[in-house]
Design a protein around this motif. Structure first.
Motif, PDB file in Angstrom:
ATOM      1  N   LYS A 116     -58.843  54.748 -15.110  1.00 44.02           N
ATOM      2  CA  LYS A 116     -59.004  53.961 -13.896  1.00 44.02           C
ATOM      3  C   LYS A 116     -58.151  54.520 -12.774  1.00 44.02           C
ATOM      4  O   LYS A 116     -57.093  55.103 -13.017  1.00 44.02           O
ATOM      5  CB  LYS A 116     -58.652  52.495 -14.151  1.00 44.02           C
ATOM      6  N   ASN A 160     -63.666  39.258  -8.434  1.00 47.01           N
ATOM      7  CA  ASN A 160     -63.314  40.611  -8.879  1.00 47.01           C
ATOM      8  C   ASN A 160     -64.452  41.283  -9.616  1.00 47.01           C
ATOM      9  O   ASN A 160     -64.272  41.910 -10.661  1.00 47.01           O
ATOM     10  CB  ASN A 160     -62.053  40.584  -9.736  1.00 47.01           C
ATOM     11  N   ALA A 183     -55.690  40.778 -11.260  1.00 47.47           N
ATOM     12  CA  ALA A 183     -57.039  41.323 -11.353  1.00 47.47           C
ATOM     13  C   ALA A 183     -57.225  42.539 -10.468  1.00 47.47           C
ATOM     14  O   ALA A 183     -58.142  43.322 -10.664  1.00 47.47           O
ATOM     15  CB  ALA A 183     -58.057  40.251 -10.983  1.00 47.47           C
ATOM     16  N   ARG A 196     -64.741  48.589  -8.057  1.00 49.53           N
ATOM     17  CA  ARG A 196     -64.390  47.206  -7.758  1.00 49.53           C
ATOM     18  C   ARG A 196     -63.738  47.185  -6.378  1.00 49.53           C
ATOM     19  O   ARG A 196     -62.814  47.946  -6.114  1.00 49.53           O
ATOM     20  CB  ARG A 196     -63.420  46.598  -8.765  1.00 49.53           C
ATOM     21  N   THR A 232     -56.390  53.171  -9.234  1.00 48.61           N
ATOM     22  CA  THR A 232     -56.084  51.962  -8.468  1.00 48.61           C
ATOM     23  C   THR A 232     -55.104  52.287  -7.350  1.00 48.61           C
ATOM     24  O   THR A 232     -54.112  51.602  -7.171  1.00 48.61           O
ATOM     25  CB  THR A 232     -55.500  50.874  -9.385  1.00 48.61           C
ATOM     26  N   PHE A 241     -63.370  53.112 -11.942  1.00 47.35           N
ATOM     27  CA  PHE A 241     -63.233  53.168 -13.396  1.00 47.35           C
ATOM     28  C   PHE A 241     -64.335  54.059 -13.967  1.00 47.35           C
ATOM     29  O   PHE A 241     -65.419  54.170 -13.400  1.00 47.35           O
ATOM     30  CB  PHE A 241     -63.389  51.776 -14.013  1.00 47.35           C
ATOM     31  N   GLN A 259     -58.024  39.826 -16.088  1.00 52.76           N
ATOM     32  CA  GLN A 259     -56.959  38.952 -15.630  1.00 52.76           C
ATOM     33  C   GLN A 259     -57.398  38.282 -14.330  1.00 52.76           C
ATOM     34  O   GLN A 259     -58.187  38.836 -13.568  1.00 52.76           O
ATOM     35  CB  GLN A 259     -55.683  39.768 -15.358  1.00 52.76           C
ATOM     36  N   TYR A 291     -66.180  54.094 -17.744  1.00 52.38           N
ATOM     37  CA  TYR A 291     -66.321  53.484 -19.065  1.00 52.38           C
ATOM     38  C   TYR A 291     -67.269  54.345 -19.900  1.00 52.38           C
ATOM     39  O   TYR A 291     -68.184  54.994 -19.359  1.00 52.38           O
ATOM     40  CB  TYR A 291     -66.934  52.086 -18.960  1.00 52.38           C
ATOM     41  N   ASN A 327     -60.792  35.542 -15.898  1.00 53.05           N
ATOM     42  CA  ASN A 327     -62.133  35.579 -15.311  1.00 53.05           C
ATOM     43  C   ASN A 327     -63.071  36.047 -16.422  1.00 53.05           C
ATOM     44  O   ASN A 327     -62.746  36.971 -17.166  1.00 53.05           O
ATOM     45  CB  ASN A 327     -62.197  36.559 -14.145  1.00 53.05           C
ATOM     46  N   TYR A 358     -67.240  37.038 -17.632  1.00 54.17           N
ATOM     47  CA  TYR A 358     -68.472  37.614 -17.096  1.00 54.17           C
ATOM     48  C   TYR A 358     -69.516  37.751 -18.199  1.00 54.17           C
ATOM     49  O   TYR A 358     -69.184  38.074 -19.334  1.00 54.17           O
ATOM     50  CB  TYR A 358     -68.200  39.020 -16.518  1.00 54.17           C
ATOM     51  N   ILE A 373     -55.522  45.182 -10.326  1.00 57.05           N
ATOM     52  CA  ILE A 373     -55.205  46.457 -10.972  1.00 57.05           C
ATOM     53  C   ILE A 373     -55.724  46.535 -12.395  1.00 57.05           C
ATOM     54  O   ILE A 373     -55.653  47.583 -13.021  1.00 57.05           O
ATOM     55  CB  ILE A 373     -53.696  46.730 -10.975  1.00 57.05           C
ATOM     56  N   HIS A 374     -56.244  45.432 -12.917  1.00 54.84           N
ATOM     57  CA  HIS A 374     -56.681  45.433 -14.307  1.00 54.84           C
ATOM     58  C   HIS A 374     -58.186  45.630 -14.416  1.00 54.84           C
ATOM     59  O   HIS A 374     -58.956  45.132 -13.611  1.00 54.84           O
ATOM     60  CB  HIS A 374     -56.290  44.130 -15.001  1.00 54.84           C
ATOM     61  N   GLU A 375     -58.558  46.345 -15.449  1.00 48.88           N
ATOM     62  CA  GLU A 375     -59.966  46.579 -15.719  1.00 48.88           C
ATOM     63  C   GLU A 375     -60.564  45.360 -16.394  1.00 48.88           C
ATOM     64  O   GLU A 375     -59.862  44.442 -16.788  1.00 48.88           O
ATOM     65  CB  GLU A 375     -60.122  47.795 -16.633  1.00 48.88           C
ATOM     66  N   GLN A 376     -61.893  45.367 -16.529  1.00 50.44           N
ATOM     67  CA  GLN A 376     -62.572  44.373 -17.351  1.00 50.44           C
ATOM     68  C   GLN A 376     -62.616  44.890 -18.780  1.00 50.44           C
ATOM     69  O   GLN A 376     -62.834  46.082 -19.016  1.00 50.44           O
ATOM     70  CB  GLN A 376     -63.989  44.106 -16.834  1.00 50.44           C
ATOM     71  N   PHE A 377     -62.432  43.968 -19.697  1.00 46.95           N
ATOM     72  CA  PHE A 377     -62.483  44.285 -21.126  1.00 46.95           C
ATOM     73  C   PHE A 377     -63.766  43.690 -21.693  1.00 46.95           C
ATOM     74  O   PHE A 377     -64.044  42.515 -21.498  1.00 46.95           O
ATOM     75  CB  PHE A 377     -61.275  43.707 -21.851  1.00 46.95           C
ATOM     76  N   PHE A 378     -64.513  44.520 -22.402  1.00 47.18           N
ATOM     77  CA  PHE A 378     -65.830  44.112 -22.859  1.00 47.18           C
ATOM     78  C   PHE A 378     -65.834  43.753 -24.339  1.00 47.18           C
ATOM     79  O   PHE A 378     -65.126  44.355 -25.148  1.00 47.18           O
ATOM     80  CB  PHE A 378     -66.839  45.233 -22.616  1.00 47.18           C
ATOM     81  N   GLY A 379     -66.687  42.792 -24.662  1.00 39.81           N
ATOM     82  CA  GLY A 379     -66.920  42.445 -26.048  1.00 39.81           C
ATOM     83  C   GLY A 379     -67.878  43.415 -26.705  1.00 39.81           C
ATOM     84  O   GLY A 379     -68.404  44.319 -26.048  1.00 39.81           O
TER      85      GLY A 379
END
Lengths: 116, 115
Positions: free
Chosen positions: B49, B101, A100, B94, B51, B34, A95, B36, A32, A34, A102-108
């Motif tokens: 995080k 998501n 998704a 989330r 969950t 989360f 993911q 950040y 996914n 964003y 349980i996984h966080e978003q990863f940022f550029g």
């Protein structure tokens, strides 16, 4: 391991000019994706997200558009920039599917856009 | 709909003293939460995080947060601030049922660390 790239890192553009920002992800498939914008002194605003090639969801009406021509490529565009488009643009991935949850978003690293 | 409120827009601490960043959330479903961190002109880095496992979550750089469902809170703490902790911190929720998501961000807390 997975990595996310954004370019350019900084950009100064005149009002009315076009825009193209690119984001690519390596080391994963079918993520996914964003696009966020962060205006000066403000939090993050979600602009677009995509759950697959050619699938784009827009979160706010605006002067921008997004496209996903390949699985791990996400492009943010504008035909004519406005002063209000200035800001820090961040691309992120996570993911897809059940992972998704349980996984966080990863940022550029972001792109700093200044419209003059 | 879910929302996140960071109760302090700015926090100032002295080096070596504890840091507390407060976050309250609202969600109709069991959330994932989360924290950040963002240093100037950088992307966001995940600190920790939650969950739905252990309610006390330990993260990187000595940070930890406790999920309190009864108080709908997820406050971030660190026992001893370091100069490198000066940054902006975002509390994020989330909702499992959210399309794509998507994440909902708090307004951010800017931390200043004084020597």
């Amino acid at each position: 391991s997975q990595t996310i790239h954004q370019w350019p890192a900084t950009l100064v553009q005149p009002v009315g000019s076009p825009l193209s920002l690119e984001c690519t992800v390596e080391g994963t498939s079918n993520p996914n994706l964003y696009w966020y914008r962060q205006a000066a002194g403000r939090g993050l605003q979600l602009l677009f997200y995509s759950v697959g090639i050619g699938q784009i969801s827009s979160e706010v009406p605006q002067n921008l558009s997004a496209s996903r021509p390949q699985d791990r490529q996400f492009i943010l565009s504008s035909k004519k920039l406005l002063l209000s488009d200035s800001g820090f643009y961040l691309c992120a991935w996570t993911q897809s599917g059940y992972r998704a949850l349980i996984h966080e978003q990863f940022f550029g690293p972001g792109t700093r856009l200044t419209v003059l | 709909a879910q929302s996140v409120t960071q109760l302090d827009s700015h926090v100032s601490v002295s080096e070596g003293t504890p840091v507390l960043l407060r976050c309250n959330y609202s969600s109709s479903y069991s959330p994932s939460l989360f924290w950040y961190v963002q240093h100037p002109n950088k992307g966001l880095q995940l600190l920790l995080k939650y969950t739905s496992a252990a309610t006390l979550v330990k993260g990187i750089n000595g940070f930890e947060a406790e999920f309190k469902k009864s108080e709908t809170s997820f406050h971030l703490t660190k026992p001893s601030a370091h100069m490198s902790d000066a940054a902006e911190y975002f509390c994020v929720v989330r909702v499992i049922k959210a399309a794509g998501n998507k994440l909902t961000f708090g307004g951010g807390t800017r931390v200043l660390v004084k020597p």
